[in-house]
Write a protein that holds these residues in place. Structure first.
Motif, PDB file in Angstrom:
ATOM      1  N   ALA A  86       0.820  -1.214   0.000  1.00 21.16           N
ATOM      2  CA  ALA A  86       0.000   0.000   0.000  1.00 21.16           C
ATOM      3  C   ALA A  86       0.855   1.266   0.000  1.00 21.16           C
ATOM      4  O   ALA A  86       0.481   2.270  -0.615  1.00 21.16           O
ATOM      5  N   GLY A  87       1.994   1.234   0.686  1.00 22.77           N
ATOM      6  CA  GLY A  87       2.858   2.415   0.730  1.00 22.77           C
ATOM      7  C   GLY A  87       3.328   2.829  -0.645  1.00 22.77           C
ATOM      8  O   GLY A  87       3.296   4.014  -1.000  1.00 22.77           O
ATOM      9  N   CYS A  88       3.750   1.862  -1.438  1.00 19.62           N
ATOM     10  CA  CYS A  88       4.215   2.162  -2.796  1.00 19.62           C
ATOM     11  C   CYS A  88       3.047   2.603  -3.669  1.00 19.62           C
ATOM     12  O   CYS A  88       3.174   3.555  -4.438  1.00 19.62           O
ATOM     13  N   ALA A  89       1.908   1.943  -3.541  1.00 20.41           N
ATOM     14  CA  ALA A  89       0.733   2.320  -4.338  1.00 20.41           C
ATOM     15  C   ALA A  89       0.344   3.770  -4.056  1.00 20.41           C
ATOM     16  O   ALA A  89       0.051   4.536  -4.979  1.00 20.41           O
ATOM     17  N   GLU A  90       0.378   4.147  -2.781  1.00 17.71           N
ATOM     18  CA  GLU A  90       0.033   5.520  -2.420  1.00 17.71           C
ATOM     19  C   GLU A  90       1.050   6.504  -3.007  1.00 17.71           C
ATOM     20  O   GLU A  90       0.688   7.544  -3.554  1.00 17.71           O
ATOM     21  N   TRP A  91       2.344   6.184  -2.911  1.00 14.56           N
ATOM     22  CA  TRP A  91       3.374   7.048  -3.467  1.00 14.56           C
ATOM     23  C   TRP A  91       3.179   7.188  -4.985  1.00 14.56           C
ATOM     24  O   TRP A  91       3.316   8.293  -5.533  1.00 14.56           O
ATOM     25  N   CYS A  92       2.832   6.088  -5.646  1.00 15.43           N
ATOM     26  CA  CYS A  92       2.637   6.113  -7.100  1.00 15.43           C
ATOM     27  C   CYS A  92       1.519   7.071  -7.504  1.00 15.43           C
ATOM     28  O   CYS A  92       1.712   7.930  -8.362  1.00 15.43           O
ATOM     29  N   TRP A  93       0.343   6.932  -6.875  1.00 15.85           N
ATOM     30  CA  TRP A  93      -0.755   7.807  -7.305  1.00 15.85           C
ATOM     31  C   TRP A  93      -0.494   9.251  -6.913  1.00 15.85           C
ATOM     32  O   TRP A  93      -0.853  10.168  -7.643  1.00 15.85           O
ATOM     33  N   ARG A  94       0.157   9.480  -5.763  1.00 16.27           N
ATOM     34  CA  ARG A  94       0.471  10.860  -5.385  1.00 16.27           C
ATOM     35  C   ARG A  94       1.472  11.482  -6.355  1.00 16.27           C
ATOM     36  O   ARG A  94       1.363  12.666  -6.700  1.00 16.27           O
ATOM     37  N   SER A  95       2.440  10.695  -6.802  1.00 13.22           N
ATOM     38  CA  SER A  95       3.440  11.194  -7.755  1.00 13.22           C
ATOM     39  C   SER A  95       2.790  11.539  -9.093  1.00 13.22           C
ATOM     40  O   SER A  95       3.068  12.596  -9.676  1.00 13.22           O
ATOM     41  N   ALA A  96       1.931  10.653  -9.578  1.00 17.08           N
ATOM     42  CA  ALA A  96       1.247  10.893 -10.852  1.00 17.08           C
ATOM     43  C   ALA A  96       0.320  12.109 -10.741  1.00 17.08           C
ATOM     44  O   ALA A  96       0.297  12.971 -11.627  1.00 17.08           O
ATOM     45  N   ARG A  97      -0.419  12.185  -9.643  1.00 19.25           N
ATOM     46  CA  ARG A  97      -1.358  13.298  -9.478  1.00 19.25           C
ATOM     47  C   ARG A  97      -0.618  14.627  -9.318  1.00 19.25           C
ATOM     48  O   ARG A  97      -1.053  15.649  -9.839  1.00 19.25           O
ATOM     49  N   SER A  98       0.482  14.620  -8.623  1.00 20.66           N
ATOM     50  CA  SER A  98       1.250  15.840  -8.429  1.00 20.66           C
ATOM     51  C   SER A  98       1.700  16.421  -9.775  1.00 20.66           C
ATOM     52  O   SER A  98       1.588  17.627 -10.013  1.00 20.66           O
ATOM     53  N   LEU A  99       2.205  15.568 -10.650  1.00 25.34           N
ATOM     54  CA  LEU A  99       2.633  16.023 -11.973  1.00 25.34           C
ATOM     55  C   LEU A  99       1.435  16.540 -12.761  1.00 25.34           C
ATOM     56  O   LEU A  99       1.486  17.614 -13.362  1.00 25.34           O
ATOM     57  N   THR A 100       0.347  15.787 -12.747  1.00 23.42           N
ATOM     58  CA  THR A 100      -0.840  16.172 -13.511  1.00 23.42           C
ATOM     59  C   THR A 100      -1.454  17.461 -12.984  1.00 23.42           C
ATOM     60  O   THR A 100      -1.862  18.329 -13.759  1.00 23.42           O
ATOM     61  N   ASP A 101      -1.518  17.608 -11.655  1.00 26.05           N
ATOM     62  CA  ASP A 101      -2.046  18.841 -11.064  1.00 26.05           C
ATOM     63  C   ASP A 101      -1.216  20.054 -11.484  1.00 26.05           C
ATOM     64  O   ASP A 101      -1.758  21.099 -11.851  1.00 26.05           O
ATOM     65  N   GLU A 102       0.091  19.912 -11.425  1.00 25.36           N
ATOM     66  CA  GLU A 102       0.974  21.027 -11.787  1.00 25.36           C
ATOM     67  C   GLU A 102       0.882  21.327 -13.282  1.00 25.36           C
ATOM     68  O   GLU A 102       0.888  22.490 -13.695  1.00 25.36           O
ATOM     69  N   PHE A 103       0.786  20.304 -14.092  1.00 22.94           N
ATOM     70  CA  PHE A 103       0.620  20.460 -15.542  1.00 22.94           C
ATOM     71  C   PHE A 103      -0.659  21.254 -15.836  1.00 22.94           C
ATOM     72  O   PHE A 103      -0.639  22.231 -16.590  1.00 22.94           O
TER      73      PHE A 103
END
Length: 134
Positions: A96-113
Motif C-alpha cells: 500500500a505504501g508504494c501504491a500511495e506514493w505512485c498515485w500521489r506522484s502521478a497526481r502531483s505532476l498532472t495537477d501542476e501540468f
C-alpha cells in the motif's frame, strides 16, 4: 501537437517529453527535469517499466539495484513482506505504501501540468452527488 504526433509515428516517445512539448506549445514554463514533480514521475515510469518488463535475477541485476536505491525511503515498507526488516525488497513495491506514493506522484505532476495550462481537470472539480431517488 498534430504535427508532433505525425512526426513521431503516433507519439512514440517519452511520456514526460510529451508533457514538456505541450507546455512549450502553450508558451508555458516547462518542468524542471531535476526537481519534483518531474523526478518522482520519472521514477514512477521507471518503476512501472521494472515491474512490467521484469528480468529474472542474473539477467540484469543493475535494474534492481538502481530502482532499489532510488525508491528507498519514499514510502512505507510492505507490512506483509518476507524479507528481513530494514532491507528494501522488491516485495515492497507491491504494498500500500508504494501504491500511495505512485498515485500521489502521478497526481502531483498532472495537477501542476493543469495549473500551468490554467485547466481544471474532471477529478479536480468532482460532480455533486446525485440525489437519492425518493
Amino acid at each position: 501537437m498534430q504535427a508532433v504526433w505525425r512526426a513521431t509515428k503516433q507519439g512514440y516517445f517519452d511520456v514526460l517529453e510529451k508533457y514538456q512539448l505541450i507546455l512549450q506549445a502553450g508558451k508555458k514554463e516547462t518542468f524542471d527535469r531535476g526537481a519534483n514533480p518531474y523526478q518522482n514521475a520519472a521514477l514512477l515510469i521507471q518503476l512501472r517499466n521494472y515491474v512490467v518488463h521484469f528480468k529474472p535475477e542474473g539477467v540484469d541485476s543493475n535494474d534492481s539495484l538502481t530502482i532499489t536505491k532510488r525508491l528507498d525511503g519514499r514510502f512505507r515498507p510492505n507490512a506483509a513482506r518476507k524479507s528481513p526488516r530494514g532491507s528494501w525488497s522488491d516485495h515492497d513495491i507491491f504494498g500500500a505504501g508504494c501504491a500511495e506514493w505512485c498515485w500521489r506522484s502521478a497526481r502531483s505532476l498532472t495537477d501542476e501540468f493543469a495549473r500551468r495550462l490554467a485547466l481544471t481537470l474532471d477529478y479536480q472539480n468532482p460532480r455533486p452527488k446525485d440525489p437519492l431517488p425518493v
